[in-house]
Design a protein around this motif. Sequence first.
Motif, short mmCIF file in Angstrom:
data_model
loop_
_atom_site.label_atom_id
_atom_site.label_comp_id
_atom_site.label_asym_id
_atom_site.label_seq_id
_atom_site.Cartn_x
_atom_site.Cartn_y
_atom_site.Cartn_z
N ARG A 94 42.52 16.61 38.84
CA ARG A 94 43.66 15.62 38.68
C ARG A 94 43.20 14.22 39.01
O ARG A 94 43.70 13.20 38.58
N ARG B 30 50.63 16.72 36.99
CA ARG B 30 49.71 15.81 36.02
C ARG B 30 50.74 14.34 35.59
O ARG B 30 49.97 13.35 35.88
N ASP C 191 56.68 22.92 29.05
CA ASP C 191 56.08 24.18 29.54
C ASP C 191 57.22 25.43 29.23
O ASP C 191 58.24 25.05 28.86
N ALA D 270 53.96 25.07 23.46
CA ALA D 270 53.11 23.67 23.29
C ALA D 270 52.71 23.47 21.69
O ALA D 270 52.73 22.57 21.42
N ASP E 178 45.73 21.48 29.54
CA ASP E 178 45.27 22.07 30.91
C ASP E 178 45.79 23.58 30.79
O ASP E 178 46.77 23.89 31.76
N1 SAM Z 1 48.69 21.31 34.38
C1 SAM Z 1 49.04 21.79 35.36
C2 SAM Z 1 48.39 21.41 36.75
O1 SAM Z 1 47.79 20.21 36.78
O2 SAM Z 1 49.01 21.74 37.74
C3 SAM Z 1 48.60 23.38 35.45
C4 SAM Z 1 49.01 23.96 34.03
S1 SAM Z 1 49.07 25.89 34.08
C5 SAM Z 1 47.25 25.92 34.05
C6 SAM Z 1 49.38 26.08 32.41
C7 SAM Z 1 50.87 26.25 32.15
O3 SAM Z 1 50.91 26.55 30.73
C8 SAM Z 1 51.54 27.19 32.79
O4 SAM Z 1 52.65 26.78 33.63
C9 SAM Z 1 52.16 27.90 31.49
O5 SAM Z 1 53.52 28.26 31.75
C10 SAM Z 1 51.97 27.08 30.56
N2 SAM Z 1 51.99 27.72 29.07
C11 SAM Z 1 50.90 28.71 28.86
N3 SAM Z 1 51.08 29.13 27.60
C12 SAM Z 1 51.91 27.99 26.82
C13 SAM Z 1 52.25 27.83 25.72
N4 SAM Z 1 51.82 28.38 24.72
N5 SAM Z 1 53.24 26.82 25.58
C14 SAM Z 1 53.64 26.17 26.38
N6 SAM Z 1 53.38 26.30 27.81
C15 SAM Z 1 52.59 27.40 27.89
#
Ligand code: SAM
Length: 377
Positions: free
Chosen positions: A42, A67, A85, A113, A128
């Motif tokens: 980050r 982020r 999310d 997403a 991410d």
């Molecule tokens: N970007 C964050 C950070 O830097 O701390 C970490 C993100 S984490 C690795 C992945 C996130 O994606 C989780 O909060 C999860 O709930 C979300 N997620 C997973 N699949 C998803 C989808 N298809 N659509 C939206 N969110 C999703």
Amino acid sequence: LKEIDEGKAKLLIPDPEEFRKEGKFDPSWAPVFYNPRMIFNRDFSVVIVHFLSPKTIVDALSATGIRGIRYYLESYTADEIIFNDRNKDSVELIQKNIELNKVPNTKVFNKDANSLLYEIKSDFVDIDPFGSPSPFILSSINAVKRGGFVAYTATDLAPLEGRARRSCLRKYFTFNYKLSLSKEIGLRVLISKVIQESAIMEKSVYPLISYYSDYYYRVFFRVINGAKKADEVLEKLGFIYECQDCGYHEISHTQCIDKCSYCGSKNIKTVGPLWLGNLIDKDFVNGLSQNLEKFSYLKYYDKIRSIVDLLLNESNYVGYYNLDFLASKHKTNVPAVSKMIECLGDASRTHFDTKSIKTNKKFEDILLCIKNLSYYR
Ligand code: SAM
């Protein structure tokens, strides 16, 4: 909840003590994901985004929102940040964290997403995910405005580095093997996949900066429209083989290689398709390097400085030679990297592996240096 600081942001995260009490130690067990091992990722992203200067940003998989919040507070470029999310707890926490940091002009979505990314357009999209970014490539490229940028994190090193070969074929459509230069191959496989997905939409992507660190890859692309440009980048996809007898490797634009062109052995392993172009845009990284000081407050400033210097000094040569691997193939001692670079003249270190070198010199020159240095020990 517990309040912590990261960069210039204050952040509410699920209290790690709470889920530790339940015997769960990994951050992925928390109701909302926050990983302190990604602070370097980050910190570096904040710097890169500053130099990309997007006006609008989508943090498509936000978790705590850290982020997007840091891009607003520290990259100083965006006047609108979109958070998303699919986890409801996460969205509640993002709202709290946005308030805590007084971030204006935000939108927060609780969607998948992929569906969100087909509804909006933005100058910069950050993906991410947990593991592979592949499920989000097409939609994220679609969401980038003309001339904009997209970034991916990939933590699924087993397929990318060829240890999980079937998974690599499924997620990246690359025939992969674990080789002595797999750290670099993994990044090139990821880039190749993004190029192929963009080509479907008659777009092309160019890596501005890409690197390997700790347990993940990170790559930032510029996205350009046009079928002709897409054809041009596709031409830079190809194959690489490594000879399992003499350790030689070579790139090729076809898959039909049946023997090592150095020693003639048929014991070769070929990986591809993968990206054979540059891993960074030197002008972009140079500009970033010259103006890095304003980020000296960052926790990982020194680490950013050293990876930027390594990236700028790395040769554009595709692949690297691991000295342990070559020494074992040729039954010599392992020479020091610095001595090898001195011996070869035209050679560099690589950020992928501290025990490896990149060089355009002929393979026989490399072997000669290894043997001579081993003899003089
Ligand atoms: N970007 C964050 C950070 O830097 O701390 C970490 C993100 S984490 C690795 C992945 C996130 O994606 C989780 O909060 C999860 O709930 C979300 N997620 C997973 N699949 C998803 C989808 N298809 N659509 C939206 N969110 C999703």
